[in-house]
Structures are given as C-alpha cells and as structure tokens.
Motif scaffolding. Structure first.
Motif, short mmCIF file in Angstrom:
data_model
loop_
_atom_site.label_atom_id
_atom_site.label_comp_id
_atom_site.label_asym_id
_atom_site.label_seq_id
_atom_site.Cartn_x
_atom_site.Cartn_y
_atom_site.Cartn_z
N ILE A 95 0.83 -1.20 0.00
CA ILE A 95 0.00 0.00 0.00
C ILE A 95 0.87 1.26 0.00
O ILE A 95 0.56 2.23 -0.69
N THR A 96 1.97 1.23 0.73
CA THR A 96 2.88 2.38 0.73
C THR A 96 3.47 2.60 -0.66
O THR A 96 3.60 3.73 -1.12
N LEU A 97 3.80 1.50 -1.33
CA LEU A 97 4.35 1.58 -2.69
C LEU A 97 3.24 1.34 -3.72
O LEU A 97 3.41 0.60 -4.68
N ILE A 98 2.12 1.98 -3.52
CA ILE A 98 0.91 1.75 -4.31
C ILE A 98 1.12 1.96 -5.81
O ILE A 98 0.45 1.35 -6.62
N ASN A 99 2.07 2.80 -6.17
CA ASN A 99 2.32 3.07 -7.58
C ASN A 99 2.92 1.86 -8.29
O ASN A 99 2.89 1.79 -9.52
N GLU A 100 3.44 0.89 -7.55
CA GLU A 100 4.03 -0.29 -8.18
C GLU A 100 2.93 -1.27 -8.62
O GLU A 100 2.84 -1.61 -9.77
N ASN A 101 2.14 -1.75 -7.68
CA ASN A 101 1.05 -2.67 -8.02
C ASN A 101 -0.13 -2.57 -7.07
O ASN A 101 -1.15 -3.19 -7.27
N GLY A 102 0.04 -1.83 -6.01
CA GLY A 102 -1.02 -1.74 -5.02
C GLY A 102 -1.11 -3.00 -4.18
O GLY A 102 -0.23 -3.86 -4.23
N LEU A 103 -2.16 -3.10 -3.42
CA LEU A 103 -2.37 -4.28 -2.58
C LEU A 103 -2.72 -5.46 -3.49
O LEU A 103 -3.76 -5.45 -4.14
N SER A 104 -1.86 -6.44 -3.52
CA SER A 104 -2.05 -7.58 -4.43
C SER A 104 -3.19 -8.47 -3.96
O SER A 104 -3.52 -8.51 -2.77
N ASP A 105 -3.79 -9.17 -4.90
CA ASP A 105 -4.84 -10.14 -4.55
C ASP A 105 -4.29 -11.21 -3.61
O ASP A 105 -4.97 -11.63 -2.68
N GLU A 106 -3.07 -11.63 -3.84
CA GLU A 106 -2.45 -12.66 -3.01
C GLU A 106 -2.37 -12.22 -1.55
O GLU A 106 -2.76 -12.95 -0.64
N THR A 107 -1.87 -11.02 -1.34
CA THR A 107 -1.75 -10.51 0.03
C THR A 107 -3.11 -10.27 0.64
O THR A 107 -3.34 -10.58 1.82
N TYR A 108 -4.05 -9.76 -0.13
CA TYR A 108 -5.40 -9.52 0.38
C TYR A 108 -6.05 -10.83 0.81
O TYR A 108 -6.69 -10.91 1.88
N ILE A 109 -5.89 -11.89 0.03
CA ILE A 109 -6.46 -13.19 0.38
C ILE A 109 -5.83 -13.73 1.66
O ILE A 109 -6.53 -14.26 2.54
N LEU A 110 -4.51 -13.58 1.79
CA LEU A 110 -3.85 -13.99 3.04
C LEU A 110 -4.43 -13.23 4.22
O LEU A 110 -4.69 -13.81 5.28
N ALA A 111 -4.64 -11.93 4.04
CA ALA A 111 -5.22 -11.11 5.12
C ALA A 111 -6.62 -11.58 5.47
O ALA A 111 -6.96 -11.69 6.65
N LYS A 112 -7.44 -11.89 4.45
CA LYS A 112 -8.81 -12.34 4.71
C LYS A 112 -8.84 -13.67 5.45
O LYS A 112 -9.81 -13.96 6.15
N ASN A 113 -7.80 -14.48 5.29
CA ASN A 113 -7.73 -15.77 5.99
C ASN A 113 -7.35 -15.63 7.45
O ASN A 113 -7.51 -16.56 8.23
N VAL A 114 -6.83 -14.45 7.84
CA VAL A 114 -6.35 -14.25 9.20
C VAL A 114 -7.15 -13.18 9.95
O VAL A 114 -7.39 -13.30 11.14
N PHE A 115 -7.57 -12.15 9.23
CA PHE A 115 -8.25 -11.01 9.85
C PHE A 115 -9.68 -10.91 9.35
O PHE A 115 -9.98 -11.29 8.23
#
Length: 144
Positions: A95-115
């Motif tokens: 998210i800090t480096l949003i200009n690169e790719n933003g929050l990836s689907d992979e990371t978001y899915i990992l987050a949804k599995n924990v939070f």
C-alpha cells in the motif's frame, strides 16, 4: 536542515482531521504493536527519520525488542515475525508503494484468511495514516 512550516499551527483543522484517524485507530482490538510495526516500516520506505525515531521509541515502550526493530526492513529474511505480522508488513509495503502494483490479490487473500473485514479496514487505515504523516514530516522537514 531547517524546519519549514508548522502545519499544525497553520492548518489546524486539517491536522486535527489526521489526528482523528489516529484516535479512531486507538479503539482497535488489534494489538498496539501491529500499528507500531506498520508505522516504522512505512516510515522506513518513505525515508521519514522523524517518524522512524518516534515510532521505534513507542514500540520499545510497548515491549518490542531492539532486534525486531533493527530487522524490520528485512522481515522476510527472518523468522522473528508472526504470520499476522508478516501479512501486515506485506500490506504496508504494497500500500505504501501503491504506484508499483497496489495491494495484491495474493496478500489480500492472506489477510482475509487471518483477519476479519473490520481488522483489514483498520490495518489499511493505519497504513494510509502513517503515509500521510510521513508526507507531512518529510515535506515540512520535521527534525528528530
């Protein structure tokens, strides 16, 4: 380096709005150390010495170790961080480096599995908030 304008004095309503985000995050059920890790890591990426200093000190007051703070910029290379912290740190970087790719689907899915969704929203808001503070600190040349 000379400090520039004092936004808190010149534009107190805008400053208070960002403080409102900080106050919102204080009511989170997530561990306070999660927010300090977010703040330190984003500040490292953005190069905000003022914020790195402040939030490293705050993390130590919460019981964080020097070793984990020292190794935060290379968190992927160590086993010192929990699964939850690793996800938060990945989110912080993306998210800090949003200009690169933003929050990836992979990371978001990992987050949804924990939070839950509320926790994910709080994590995202914490990342957004420290990025705003970093931009204030750097552009006004706040000094340590």
């Amino acid at each position: 380096m000379n400090k520039r304008i004092d936004i808190e004095k010149i534009s107190p309503k805008a400053y208070d709005a960002i403080c409102g985000l900080e106050n919102y995050l204080q009511s989170s059920s997530l561990p306070k150390i999660f927010f300090e890790l977010i703040r330190i890591r984003a500040s490292q990426i953005n190069g905000c010495a003022f914020c790195i200093n402040m939030h490293s000190s705050d993390a130590l007051k919460l019981g964080e170790t020097h070793q984990r703070i020292f190794l935060l910029s290379v968190w992927r290379e160590t086993s010192l961080y929990t699964k939850e912290e690793q996800i938060i740190l990945a989110m912080t970087e993306e998210i800090t480096l949003i200009n690169e790719n933003g929050l990836s689907d992979e990371t978001y899915i990992l987050a949804k599995n924990v939070f839950n969704e509320n926790e994910i929203a709080e994590i995202i808001m914490a990342i957004i908030t420290i990025n705003a503070w970093n931009r204030i600190g750097i552009s006004t040349k706040m000094i340590v």
